[in-house]
Design a protein around this motif. Structure first.
Motif, short mmCIF file in Angstrom:
data_model
loop_
_atom_site.label_atom_id
_atom_site.label_comp_id
_atom_site.label_asym_id
_atom_site.label_seq_id
_atom_site.Cartn_x
_atom_site.Cartn_y
_atom_site.Cartn_z
N ARG A 142 0.79 -1.23 -0.18
CA ARG A 142 -0.13 0.15 0.03
C ARG A 142 1.01 1.29 -0.07
O ARG A 142 0.26 2.42 0.09
CB ARG A 142 -1.01 -0.11 1.20
CG ARG A 142 -1.93 -1.35 1.03
CD ARG A 142 -3.14 -0.78 1.69
NE ARG A 142 -3.81 0.34 0.93
CZ ARG A 142 -5.33 0.63 1.22
NH1 ARG A 142 -5.86 0.00 2.17
NH2 ARG A 142 -5.70 1.54 0.76
N ASP A 263 -6.47 7.09 4.07
CA ASP A 263 -6.11 8.38 3.45
C ASP A 263 -5.10 9.25 4.31
O ASP A 263 -4.11 9.99 3.79
CB ASP A 263 -7.41 9.10 3.35
CG ASP A 263 -8.28 8.37 2.55
OD1 ASP A 263 -7.94 7.66 1.52
OD2 ASP A 263 -9.64 8.20 2.83
N ASP A 339 -9.92 7.78 -4.03
CA ASP A 339 -10.06 8.47 -2.68
C ASP A 339 -8.63 9.29 -2.43
O ASP A 339 -7.90 8.88 -3.34
CB ASP A 339 -10.39 7.50 -1.56
CG ASP A 339 -9.53 6.31 -1.19
OD1 ASP A 339 -8.22 6.49 -1.98
OD2 ASP A 339 -9.80 5.55 -0.40
N ASP A 341 -6.03 8.61 -0.73
CA ASP A 341 -4.93 7.79 -0.73
C ASP A 341 -4.85 7.41 -2.19
O ASP A 341 -3.42 7.53 -2.64
CB ASP A 341 -5.50 6.55 0.08
CG ASP A 341 -4.59 5.19 -0.06
OD1 ASP A 341 -3.47 5.47 -0.27
OD2 ASP A 341 -5.20 4.22 -0.21
MN MN Z 1 -9.02 3.61 0.39
#
Ligand code: MN
Ligand code: UTP
Length: 583
Positions: A142, A263, A339, A341
């Motif tokens: 991520r 986020d 979003d 992120d």
């Molecule tokens: Mn997300």
């Protein structure tokens, strides 16, 4: 419980000037003392302390309160902690109810104890993350570095039922349940709430862990599991990441509010550190107030999907009553599939900050959204547009913003301002208290009902609203606290449905006695009252906690927070009805 008259005695024995001066250097200014406000960023002093009235007040940000309130707001103490400290200085002993001290001995501050447990859990989860290549792999994939994981104290709860046995001295300790870390199943079996999840510690402004959010590593459900409300954690009040973001917010003079844990962390990873998240609930007026103490500009940046759009409108609704002139709110709408992120990872920091500069001002968004809902192409459309705008004008805090919006609305429907203005509700003198009571009760939103700004929580003219009598009593009490004697144990009441529900319950117990009633029969007995749904919902919550229920110490803490809330409300009310108000 700390008796009300003790609080009064305490406040009469200490001097707020001494208390504030320990944190903020004060300069004489007429009858008062002044300083640059410690609650918001400013260059000329608008923070005053009144030795005669024994309160502090900031003309810039509206921060206001007694010595107790100051210690709570500025030093981050809980209500009991602040009282304890002041009592020590005044040489007074805080009276305690006898039942808390017998058997258990003088108990360590319950909140402190819960806090220690949460901290131990956070340390444990963090170490487990180090030991789990799978969890590390997830975070890497991520886009997060070890540095950012450490900054947010991210952790991993392994896939076992009783992980925390290794982390705490006594897994059977009831405090683990109170802290929301351990769940008791039907057969009385105790097990960890969080298993096989990435752990996001939620901290208070001082950085103490008060709750956790846990994310699955795969596609399991629920995606995020959060701590329940506990004596440490009251939803709707806290903001994820605020502790980490504070300095960056002050430097940037602005703060971004996003929806998710990820986020916040992902933006920080890209160097955008002035970001907080509203923890899976709608943004409350309380959140907005809290943030306006740190910066004058808030940008809401929610997901690009329909839910994000709804969240934005609710944020607008909750911001209006606390949006005084000089403060700014804007909205950054992302492309539908993104979003914050995913956006910042796809396009980088510069692209995100460029969009931030062009965020839609609240006024533009307000008019555009109303216009979208009611195209003013026809007379009917215009009427509907004005009609929907009305309640928002009622809740607007800033007179200048109000005027601007009125002009824009008039243009939209092709009225002259003089024609439109009589159709809109009159301006209100002061911002209403926040939505804290909803947060306190865990029941979301003063916007419940018709999807318009509810005004139930605001001071209203007595003829129109049941709030009137409360306001009058509180106003008198604030001016002459000794009148408390006339109300015995009756605390001030916030005029919300929840406060009313509490009143009805109290009245019921006084009338019918409480010795023989268990939760079930009691809820049953209240079935025909207006607030039956609230009692039912609460009893479900109790059931979820297992059959041992909560202990008295937790109750006393809850009571203390509740009293501190009522206390805050009373102070706020004093603010909206200054002392020279007609009696
Ligand atoms: Mn997300
Ligand atoms: P999102 O579903 O937008 O999650 O929920 P996210 O932050 O983008 O998560 P990732 O990127 O898939 O990891 C936004 C927020 O809503 C709350 C959480 O606070 C989450 O961060 N939420 C969401 C829950 O509490 N429970 C859920 O099951 C889902």
């Amino acid at each position: 419980m700390i008796p009300n008259d003790f609080i009064q005695t305490l406040l009469s024995r200490i001097d707020i000037v001494d208390v504030v001066e320990r944190y903020v250097p004060l300069k004489k200014s007429g009858a008062n003392l002044a300083a640059c406000c410690p609650f918001h960023n400013e260059k000329s002093p608008s923070f005053t302390v009144s030795p005669t009235k024994q309160f502090y007040h900031c003309f810039g940000c509206g921060a206001h309160g007694t010595a107790i309130g100051f210690l709570m707001e500025h030093a981050g103490m809980s209500f009991p902690e602040a009282v304890e400290q002041l009592a020590n200085q005044a040489g007074l002993a805080v009276p305690k109810t006898t039942s808390t001290t017998d058997q258990r001995g003088p108990r360590k501050d319950e909140l402190g104890q819960l806090s220690d447990l949460m901290d131990a859990a956070a340390v444990y989860y963090k170490n487990q993350l180090r030991a789990s290549p799978r969890a590390i792999g997830y975070l890497k994939q991520r886009g997060l570095t070890g540095e950012i994981a450490a900054r947010f104290r991210l952790g991993y709860a392994p896939d076992n039922w009783q992980n925390l046995e290794a982390a705490v001295p006594d897994y059977a300790d009831k405090s683990l349940e109170v802290a929301g870390l351990v769940v008791v199943g039907d057969g009385g079996k105790r097990y960890d709430r969080f298993r096989d999840r990435i752990m996001f510690p939620i901290t208070d402004q001082q950085g103490r862990v008060i709750a956790f959010g846990g994310r699955v590593l795969d596609r399991g459900e629920p995606k995020y599991l959060n701590s329940p409300e506990t004596p440490l954690f009251i939803k709707g009040r806290e903001l994820y990441g605020l502790h980490q973001a504070r300095l960056a917010i002050r430097d940037a003079g602005r703060v971004i509010v996003v929806e998710g844990y990820m986020d916040v962390v992902a933006l920080a990873q890209q160097g955008i550190e002035y970001v907080v998240a509203a923890l899976g609930t709608a943004t409350t007026a309380d959140h907005v107030k809290k943030l306006f103490r740190q910066a004058d500009r808030i940008v809401f940046c929610f997901d690009g999907d329909a839910a994000g759009q709804r969240a934005a409108w609710r944020a607008l609704e909750n911001a209006l009553p606390v949006l005084s002139d000089g403060k700014e709110v804007a909205f950054l709408f992302l492309p539908e599939e993104h979003d914050p992120d995913s956006f910042v990872r796809a396009f980088g920091r510069e692209a995100f900050e460029a969009r931030l500069e062009q965020a839609t001002p609240l006024s533009d968004y307000f008019i555009a959204e109303l216009e979208r809902r009611h195209p003013p192409a026809t007379a009917e459309g215009k009427a509907a547009l004005v009609n929907e705008a009305k309640p928002y004008f009622e809740s607007l805090a800033g007179p200048v913003l109000r005027l601007m919006l009125q002009k824009r609305l008039a243009e939209k429907v092709g009225f002259r301002e003089a024609e439109l203005s009589p159709l809109l509700p009159a301006a209100r003198p002061a911002p209403p208290p926040s939505v804290e009571p909803d947060a306190f009760s865990g029941v979301p939103g003063r916007l419940r009902g018709r999807g318009r700004p509810g005004r139930s929580a605001a001071p209203e003219p007595p003829a129109q609203n049941s709030a009137g009598p409360y306001l009058a009593i509180i106003r008198y009490l604030l001016q002459r606290p000794s009148l408390i004697a006339a109300f015995a144990e009756e605390p001030p009441r916030f005029p919300s449905r929840e406060a009313q529900a509490l009143d009805v319950l109290l009245a019921h117990l006084r009338e019918h006695g409480h010795a023989t009633l268990a939760t079930g029969p009691l809820v049953e007995a209240l079935q025909n009252t207006e607030f039956a749904a609230i009692y039912r919902k609460t009893s479900k919550l109790i059931a979820d906690m297992g059959d041992t229920g909560e202990d008295e110490a937790a109750f006393l803490d809850a009571l203390a927070s509740y009293r501190s809330f009522e206390h805050k409300f009373a102070r706020q009310l004093e603010l909206s009805h200054p002392a020279n108000d007609q009696d």
